[in-house]
Write an enzyme that holds these catalytic residues in place. Structure first.
Site, PDB file in Angstrom:
ATOM      1  N   GLU A 123       0.846  -1.192   0.000  1.00 23.89           N
ATOM      2  CA  GLU A 123       0.000   0.000   0.000  1.00 23.89           C
ATOM      3  C   GLU A 123       0.882   1.244   0.000  1.00 23.89           C
ATOM      4  O   GLU A 123       0.422   2.337   0.302  1.00 23.89           O
ATOM      5  CB  GLU A 123      -0.972  -0.014   1.174  1.00 23.89           C
ATOM      6  CG  GLU A 123      -0.323  -0.155   2.538  1.00 23.89           C
ATOM      7  CD  GLU A 123      -1.341  -0.141   3.667  1.00 23.89           C
ATOM      8  OE1 GLU A 123      -2.030   0.876   3.810  1.00 23.89           O
ATOM      9  OE2 GLU A 123      -1.430  -1.136   4.395  1.00 23.89           O
ATOM     10  N   CYS A 157      -3.576  -3.353   4.521  1.00 22.97           N
ATOM     11  CA  CYS A 157      -2.672  -4.413   5.008  1.00 22.97           C
ATOM     12  C   CYS A 157      -3.060  -5.799   4.519  1.00 22.97           C
ATOM     13  O   CYS A 157      -2.348  -6.771   4.767  1.00 22.97           O
ATOM     14  CB  CYS A 157      -2.622  -4.411   6.524  1.00 22.97           C
ATOM     15  SG  CYS A 157      -1.936  -2.894   7.192  1.00 22.97           S
ATOM     16  N   HIS A 188      -2.462 -10.105  12.363  1.00 21.26           N
ATOM     17  CA  HIS A 188      -1.941  -8.845  11.841  1.00 21.26           C
ATOM     18  C   HIS A 188      -1.566  -7.989  13.056  1.00 21.26           C
ATOM     19  O   HIS A 188      -2.365  -7.851  13.988  1.00 21.26           O
ATOM     20  CB  HIS A 188      -3.012  -8.152  10.986  1.00 21.26           C
ATOM     21  CG  HIS A 188      -2.668  -6.738  10.646  1.00 21.26           C
ATOM     22  ND1 HIS A 188      -1.534  -6.408   9.951  1.00 21.26           N
ATOM     23  CD2 HIS A 188      -3.301  -5.556  10.929  1.00 21.26           C
ATOM     24  CE1 HIS A 188      -1.485  -5.092   9.812  1.00 21.26           C
ATOM     25  NE2 HIS A 188      -2.535  -4.555  10.390  1.00 21.26           N
TER      26      HIS A 188
HETATM   27  P1  HMG Z   1      -3.555   6.926  21.732  1.00 15.62           P
HETATM   28  O1  HMG Z   1      -4.959   7.386  21.765  1.00 15.62           O
HETATM   29  O2  HMG Z   1      -2.504   7.980  21.793  1.00 15.62           O
HETATM   30  O3  HMG Z   1      -3.268   5.904  22.910  1.00 15.62           O
HETATM   31  O4  HMG Z   1      -3.264   6.076  20.419  1.00 15.62           O
HETATM   32  P2  HMG Z   1      -4.221   5.423  24.093  1.00 15.62           P
HETATM   33  O5  HMG Z   1      -4.539   6.578  24.975  1.00 15.62           O
HETATM   34  O6  HMG Z   1      -5.360   4.602  23.557  1.00 15.62           O
HETATM   35  O7  HMG Z   1      -3.184   4.489  24.866  1.00 15.62           O
HETATM   36  C1  HMG Z   1      -2.707   3.322  24.248  1.00 15.62           C
HETATM   37  C2  HMG Z   1      -2.551   2.264  25.315  1.00 15.62           C
HETATM   38  O8  HMG Z   1      -1.498   2.680  26.209  1.00 15.62           O
HETATM   39  C3  HMG Z   1      -3.786   2.080  26.208  1.00 15.62           C
HETATM   40  O9  HMG Z   1      -3.864   0.709  26.514  1.00 15.62           O
HETATM   41  C4  HMG Z   1      -3.449   2.887  27.448  1.00 15.62           C
HETATM   42  O10 HMG Z   1      -4.133   2.442  28.610  1.00 15.62           O
HETATM   43  C5  HMG Z   1      -1.963   2.621  27.554  1.00 15.62           C
HETATM   44  P3  HMG Z   1      -5.250  -0.103  26.219  1.00 15.62           P
HETATM   45  O11 HMG Z   1      -6.295   0.579  27.038  1.00 15.62           O
HETATM   46  O12 HMG Z   1      -5.532   0.082  24.736  1.00 15.62           O
HETATM   47  O13 HMG Z   1      -4.958  -1.479  26.597  1.00 15.62           O
HETATM   48  N1  HMG Z   1      -1.217   3.634  28.309  1.00 15.62           N
HETATM   49  C6  HMG Z   1      -0.225   3.345  29.179  1.00 15.62           C
HETATM   50  N2  HMG Z   1       0.302   2.164  29.556  1.00 15.62           N
HETATM   51  C7  HMG Z   1       1.332   2.206  30.470  1.00 15.62           C
HETATM   52  N3  HMG Z   1       1.838   3.366  30.988  1.00 15.62           N
HETATM   53  C8  HMG Z   1       1.329   4.559  30.600  1.00 15.62           C
HETATM   54  C9  HMG Z   1       0.254   4.581  29.669  1.00 15.62           C
HETATM   55  N4  HMG Z   1      -0.468   5.580  29.088  1.00 15.62           N
HETATM   56  C10 HMG Z   1      -1.356   4.983  28.251  1.00 15.62           C
HETATM   57  N5  HMG Z   1       1.835   5.683  31.111  1.00 15.62           N
HETATM   58  C11 HMG Z   1      -3.762   4.340  18.817  1.00 15.62           C
HETATM   59  C12 HMG Z   1      -3.429   4.661  20.269  1.00 15.62           C
HETATM   60  C13 HMG Z   1      -3.637   2.847  18.606  1.00 15.62           C
HETATM   61  C14 HMG Z   1      -5.206   4.795  18.528  1.00 15.62           C
HETATM   62  C15 HMG Z   1      -2.778   5.118  17.892  1.00 15.62           C
HETATM   63  O14 HMG Z   1      -1.458   4.691  18.132  1.00 15.62           O
HETATM   64  C16 HMG Z   1      -3.080   4.971  16.404  1.00 15.62           C
HETATM   65  O15 HMG Z   1      -3.916   5.678  15.861  1.00 15.62           O
HETATM   66  N6  HMG Z   1      -2.367   4.028  15.680  1.00 15.62           N
HETATM   67  C17 HMG Z   1      -2.557   3.812  14.249  1.00 15.62           C
HETATM   68  C18 HMG Z   1      -3.823   3.022  13.947  1.00 15.62           C
HETATM   69  C19 HMG Z   1      -3.699   1.556  14.277  1.00 15.62           C
HETATM   70  O16 HMG Z   1      -2.629   0.997  14.418  1.00 15.62           O
HETATM   71  N7  HMG Z   1      -4.875   0.870  14.351  1.00 15.62           N
HETATM   72  C20 HMG Z   1      -4.909  -0.544  14.633  1.00 15.62           C
HETATM   73  C21 HMG Z   1      -6.124  -1.243  14.016  1.00 15.62           C
HETATM   74  S1  HMG Z   1      -6.313  -0.853  12.273  1.00 15.62           S
HETATM   75  C22 HMG Z   1      -5.108  -1.842  11.480  1.00 15.62           C
HETATM   76  O17 HMG Z   1      -4.538  -2.713  12.081  1.00 15.62           O
HETATM   77  C23 HMG Z   1      -4.829  -1.548  10.052  1.00 15.62           C
HETATM   78  C24 HMG Z   1      -3.521  -0.819   9.773  1.00 15.62           C
HETATM   79  O18 HMG Z   1      -2.424  -1.718   9.931  1.00 15.62           O
HETATM   80  C25 HMG Z   1      -3.551  -0.180   8.376  1.00 15.62           C
HETATM   81  C26 HMG Z   1      -3.850  -1.061   7.166  1.00 15.62           C
HETATM   82  O19 HMG Z   1      -4.677  -1.987   7.178  1.00 15.62           O
HETATM   83  O20 HMG Z   1      -3.304  -0.716   6.100  1.00 15.62           O
HETATM   84  C27 HMG Z   1      -3.279   0.330  10.758  1.00 15.62           C
END
Ligand code: HMG
Length: 423
Positions: free
Chosen positions: A88, A120, A246
């Protein structure tokens, strides 16, 4: 019409990975972004992310992965009749990455060569096509090269930034595979038109509705796994010893397995936790080192699993879950072949993760800010400061053609002259 190879098995005979030379440590990113490092390392499960430099792109990563596959896997390149690249990270609206790879590797002219795209999922689309090409009998004993190659990028400072990465995975698909015999025709699929993640034509960085993308992924796990399991029960398929997912970031695989365990299979929290540690944990080591490699992510997990555990898994069933935003998903399974441990060892699957260069934050930002400023105005003779065993993107010539160099094959765009006819 040929009735196919029903008496034979079809699957993954060999695997190799490639990553950029440089990485950013997530502790350094956290310090620069004023975020507790535990959020990235524990909250997301990310330790390092691979960063592609100016002379690395989807073509160079794919070519390096395929070169390793041929060298380490003892592959007879003259027997390849199908080259598909899932990506992609488009570099051209028309010419596919697969054509460059085909040329740089000097593969046979009698070959079906193309790219596949669905976020992906593109690598899985290429793999399924290869498996069905062989199972149908159309391959007539030839093998397929499937390569997944991507650079995952989000805007600097955005929530997606710690989930970046880059890399490629090359798969050799054959009859009587030495690593994983796939269960041809037995898959569970799920699709829905959603805007969880996208990259408009004008942009190099992806846009994402991050938390929504997580819930889309979980819905897809339930949909694809549920469809697969209904058919598996009908067939009397039996237990899965491991599952590779994935892995956009390590924690996502944990969320996926927990959702499957609790919502689909009725396990309690404690049972879900211990199942994850036993059945999914061993597949996550490479993803923690490289980050999201989009199309290659599931197959990077499979490579890590076979690297860690092929010995204990010979004869066992492994589940695979592929997700592509947008979205589509597929759950399928295979059986680890007898003798896979020795093959996995000879492939030295983790070798590209050694001897990498740690970037400091300033160097990382400089690479990102210079992006779009691709090496241009080059001639095929221009020198490139890259290791001689690696493929390099040299630049764009006066006719706007991309120029590559690979130590043993010289430069494109005239690589077609090096190709040979199929046996
Ligand atoms: P965010 O909103 O900044 O993070 O972004 P958050 O507030 O949700 O925190 C993440 C985790 O860290 C949470 O854990 C927090 O509790 C924890 P969870 O509740 O999820 O278990 N946390 C801590 N842990 C320890 N100590 C601390 C602390 N603070 C927080 N101090 C988000 C997170 C994944 C949304 C962001 O990184 C993002 O947008 N990523 C890109 C999108 C993505 O990867 N999506 C995954 C599904 S889609 C997919 O897989 C397809 C893709 O590969 C593309 C394709 O298909 O081409 C992306």
């Amino acid at each position: 019409m040929n009735q196919g190879t029903s008496s034979s098995t079809v699957g993954i005979d060999a695997i190799a990975i490639a990553t950029p030379r440089a990485y950013l440590d997530l502790v350094d990113l956290a310090a620069a972004r004023d975020v507790p490092s535990d959020k990235y390392t524990k909250g997301l499960g990310a330790i390092r992310m691979a960063i592609a430099g100016r002379h690395e792109d989807p073509v160079t990563l794919a070519t390096d992965a395929a070169s390793r596959l041929f060298a380490r896997g003892g592959v007879d390149a003259s027997r390849i009749g199908y080259v598909a690249v899932g990506t992609e990270t488009g570099i051209d609206h028309s010419k596919p990455v697969a054509s460059y790879v085909h040329g740089l590797l000097g593969l046979p002219a009698a070959c079906r060569v193309f790219d596949t795209k669905h976020a992906c999922f593109g690598g899985t689309a290429a793999l399924m096509g290869a498996v069905e090409w062989i199972a149908s009998g159309a391959a007539r004993g030839r093998s397929a090269l499937v390569v997944c190659s991507d650079i995952a990028r989000y805007a600097l400072g955005s929530p997606g930034e710690p989930t970046q990465g880059a890399g490629a995975v090359a798969l050799l698909v054959t009859e009587r595979p030495r690593l994983l015999e796939l269960e041809v025709g037995h898959t569970g699929t799920y699709a829905r038109d959603v805007h969880d993640f996208w990259r408009p034509l004008s942009r190099r960085d992806a846009l994402v509705d991050g938390h929504y993308s997580v819930s889309c992924y979980l819905d897809a796990v339930a949909g694809a796994f549920g469809a697969w399991r209904d058919e598996d029960v009908r067939r009397g398929g039996g237990a899965l010893a491991r599952t590779a997912y994935h892995v956009p970031y390590v924690k996502m695989a944990k969320k996926a397995d927990r959702h499957r365990a609790i919502a689909c299979e009725g396990l309690d929290e404690a049972a879900a936790e211990s199942r994850f540690a036993r059945e999914v944990g061993p597949s996550l080591a490479f993803a923690a080192e490289v980050g999201n490699v989009y199309t290659g992510s599931l197959y990077m997990a499979l490579a890590a699993l076979l690297h860690a555990e092929a010995g204990v898994l010979e004869g066992e069933r492994v589940g695979l879950f592929s997700y592509g935003s947008g979205c589509v998903a597929e759950f399928f399974a295979g059986r680890v072949a007898a003798g896979a441990a020795a093959v996995a060892e000879s492939l030295a699957l983790d070798e590209p993760l050694r001897d990498r260069v740690r970037l400091d934050f300033g160097a990382y930002e400089a690479i990102r800010r210079a992006d779009g400023d691709e090496p241009a105005g080059v001639t095929a003779d221009d020198a490139v400061d890259v290791a001689s065993d690696r493929c390099a993107f040299v630049g764009i010539d006066a006719a706007e053609r991309r120029v590559y160099r690979r130590a043993s094959h010289g430069s494109t765009p005239r690589a077609d002259a090096a190709n040979t006819a199929a046996a």
